[in-house]
Design a protein around this motif. Structure first.
Motif, mmCIF file in Angstrom:
data_model
loop_
_atom_site.group_PDB
_atom_site.id
_atom_site.type_symbol
_atom_site.label_atom_id
_atom_site.label_comp_id
_atom_site.label_asym_id
_atom_site.label_seq_id
_atom_site.Cartn_x
_atom_site.Cartn_y
_atom_site.Cartn_z
ATOM 1 N N LEU A 175 42.577 37.123 43.603
ATOM 2 C CA LEU A 175 43.411 36.865 42.427
ATOM 3 C C LEU A 175 42.572 36.286 41.282
ATOM 4 O O LEU A 175 42.729 36.686 40.119
ATOM 5 C CB LEU A 175 44.549 35.908 42.778
ATOM 6 C CG LEU A 175 45.630 36.439 43.715
ATOM 7 C CD1 LEU A 175 46.548 35.306 44.163
ATOM 8 C CD2 LEU A 175 46.432 37.537 43.046
ATOM 9 N N LEU A 176 41.700 35.355 41.622
ATOM 10 C CA LEU A 176 40.832 34.745 40.603
ATOM 11 C C LEU A 176 39.876 35.768 40.001
ATOM 12 O O LEU A 176 39.612 35.756 38.796
ATOM 13 C CB LEU A 176 40.060 33.573 41.208
ATOM 14 C CG LEU A 176 40.912 32.368 41.600
ATOM 15 C CD1 LEU A 176 40.121 31.404 42.482
ATOM 16 C CD2 LEU A 176 41.443 31.661 40.363
ATOM 17 N N GLN A 177 39.372 36.664 40.845
ATOM 18 C CA GLN A 177 38.468 37.709 40.350
ATOM 19 C C GLN A 177 39.198 38.646 39.391
ATOM 20 O O GLN A 177 38.663 39.015 38.347
ATOM 21 C CB GLN A 177 37.880 38.504 41.511
ATOM 22 C CG GLN A 177 36.937 39.605 41.065
ATOM 23 C CD GLN A 177 36.414 40.436 42.232
ATOM 24 O OE1 GLN A 177 36.665 40.141 43.393
ATOM 25 N NE2 GLN A 177 35.679 41.478 41.906
ATOM 26 N N LEU A 178 40.430 39.014 39.729
ATOM 27 C CA LEU A 178 41.211 39.869 38.841
ATOM 28 C C LEU A 178 41.404 39.200 37.482
ATOM 29 O O LEU A 178 41.186 39.824 36.442
ATOM 30 C CB LEU A 178 42.579 40.199 39.443
ATOM 31 C CG LEU A 178 43.525 40.940 38.491
ATOM 32 C CD1 LEU A 178 43.017 42.338 38.185
ATOM 33 C CD2 LEU A 178 44.930 40.975 39.054
ATOM 34 N N ALA A 179 41.797 37.934 37.491
ATOM 35 C CA ALA A 179 42.024 37.218 36.228
ATOM 36 C C ALA A 179 40.740 37.168 35.397
ATOM 37 O O ALA A 179 40.775 37.363 34.177
ATOM 38 C CB ALA A 179 42.552 35.820 36.498
ATOM 39 N N ALA A 180 39.617 36.948 36.048
ATOM 40 C CA ALA A 180 38.331 36.902 35.337
ATOM 41 C C ALA A 180 37.999 38.267 34.733
ATOM 42 O O ALA A 180 37.529 38.358 33.593
ATOM 43 C CB ALA A 180 37.228 36.449 36.281
ATOM 44 N N GLU A 181 38.254 39.333 35.484
ATOM 45 C CA GLU A 181 37.993 40.685 34.975
ATOM 46 C C GLU A 181 38.909 41.030 33.805
ATOM 47 O O GLU A 181 38.473 41.619 32.822
ATOM 48 C CB GLU A 181 38.158 41.720 36.094
ATOM 49 C CG GLU A 181 37.077 41.676 37.148
ATOM 50 C CD GLU A 181 35.710 42.035 36.619
ATOM 51 O OE1 GLU A 181 35.593 42.966 35.782
ATOM 52 O OE2 GLU A 181 34.740 41.366 37.020
ATOM 53 N N LEU A 182 40.175 40.666 33.919
ATOM 54 C CA LEU A 182 41.111 40.964 32.834
ATOM 55 C C LEU A 182 40.788 40.153 31.584
ATOM 56 O O LEU A 182 41.010 40.630 30.466
ATOM 57 C CB LEU A 182 42.554 40.700 33.286
ATOM 58 C CG LEU A 182 43.098 41.627 34.363
ATOM 59 C CD1 LEU A 182 44.512 41.219 34.755
ATOM 60 C CD2 LEU A 182 43.057 43.084 33.915
ATOM 61 N N GLU A 183 40.288 38.960 31.779
ATOM 62 C CA GLU A 183 39.926 38.104 30.639
ATOM 63 C C GLU A 183 38.792 38.756 29.825
ATOM 64 O O GLU A 183 38.714 38.576 28.608
ATOM 65 C CB GLU A 183 39.493 36.729 31.131
ATOM 66 C CG GLU A 183 39.170 35.749 30.054
ATOM 67 C CD GLU A 183 40.366 35.411 29.161
ATOM 68 O OE1 GLU A 183 40.148 35.192 27.959
ATOM 69 O OE2 GLU A 183 41.490 35.363 29.671
ATOM 70 N N LYS A 184 37.936 39.522 30.467
ATOM 71 C CA LYS A 184 36.804 40.174 29.789
ATOM 72 C C LYS A 184 37.222 41.377 28.952
ATOM 73 O O LYS A 184 36.447 41.833 28.115
ATOM 74 C CB LYS A 184 35.781 40.646 30.824
ATOM 75 C CG LYS A 184 35.085 39.542 31.562
ATOM 76 C CD LYS A 184 34.153 40.136 32.614
ATOM 77 C CE LYS A 184 33.598 39.083 33.535
ATOM 78 N NZ LYS A 184 32.794 39.676 34.616
ATOM 79 N N ARG A 185 38.416 41.885 29.189
ATOM 80 C CA ARG A 185 38.861 43.091 28.473
ATOM 81 C C ARG A 185 38.995 42.812 26.976
ATOM 82 O O ARG A 185 39.488 41.774 26.593
ATOM 83 C CB ARG A 185 40.194 43.594 29.021
ATOM 84 C CG ARG A 185 40.052 44.180 30.419
ATOM 85 C CD ARG A 185 41.337 44.776 30.880
ATOM 86 N NE ARG A 185 41.743 45.925 30.088
ATOM 87 C CZ ARG A 185 41.368 47.178 30.318
ATOM 88 N NH1 ARG A 185 40.551 47.442 31.299
ATOM 89 N NH2 ARG A 185 41.804 48.155 29.548
ATOM 90 N N PRO A 186 38.575 43.791 26.176
ATOM 91 C CA PRO A 186 38.682 43.601 24.709
ATOM 92 C C PRO A 186 40.118 43.626 24.224
ATOM 93 O O PRO A 186 41.013 44.066 24.826
ATOM 94 C CB PRO A 186 37.901 44.774 24.155
ATOM 95 C CG PRO A 186 37.748 45.777 25.244
ATOM 96 C CD PRO A 186 37.974 45.039 26.532
#
Length: 186
Positions: A175-186
């Motif tokens: 879950l934390l990895q998903l949030a981190a990946e989504l945070e990087k999206r432009p």
């Protein structure tokens, strides 16, 4: 103009359907149908930017809510690590996980919708997110969904302990990895 762009689009679309039915029934020229098509194009052009911004805003707001929920999950896990045998804290971890998982798939749903992909049910959203590269381990997410569904009906302490272990070791990091990946999206 008042109303959202989708309301205007639906109104134009329903008007277009009415016009084409009338023109077909009355054998009116195609010109009336073309005017309705132009009306739909105008509606999309006029309100499309607002709609795109609101869809973008929606998934980003959901992401902010997810990040807050994950903060609560981390806090619950820390408290559980300090008092490993406390059942009340264990229940808090499970509930924080359920809430975080729910926000995760709904955030993915909103992001997919923003990208023009229609998926409604959790399993469908997870499959689409995996196929579009938003999730790296699709089977793990399906397992997380199934475990979330089981947790709602777990009354056995042994199963609860197993769920806590899965949350701590596997599900929370994902879950934390998903949030981190989504945070990087432009």
């Amino acid at each position: 103009m008042s109303g959202t762009w989708t309301e205007h689009f639906v109104q134009s679309l329903s008007h277009w359907g009415t016009c084409t039915k009338e023109s077909a029934a009355n054998k009116k020229p195609k010109k009336l149908r073309n005017i309705s098509c132009l009306r739909i194009r105008y509606t999309i052009a006029a309100f499309g930017a607002e709609g795109a911004n609101s869809a973008d805003l929606r998934w980003r707001q959901r992401l902010e809510n997810l990040q807050r929920a994950l903060g609560q999950l981390k806090a619950a896990l820390e408290a559980h690590n300090a008092c490993i045998n406390d059942e009340v804290i264990g229940m808090a971890v499970v509930k924080a996980y359920e809430f975080s998982f729910e926000l995760s798939w709904k955030t993915l749903k909103d992001l997919l919708s923003y990208e023009g992909i229609d998926a409604q049910l959790p399993r469908e959203v997870l499959r689409q997110a995996f196929s579009y590269g938003l999730l790296k381990n699709g089977q793990l997410w399906i397992d997380m969904l199934e475990q979330r569904n089981l947790m709602a009906h777990t009354y056995d302490q042994a199963r609860a302990n197993q769920a806590l272990m899965l949350i701590r070791e596997t599900f929370a990091p994902e879950l934390l990895q998903l949030a981190a990946e989504l945070e990087k999206r432009p």
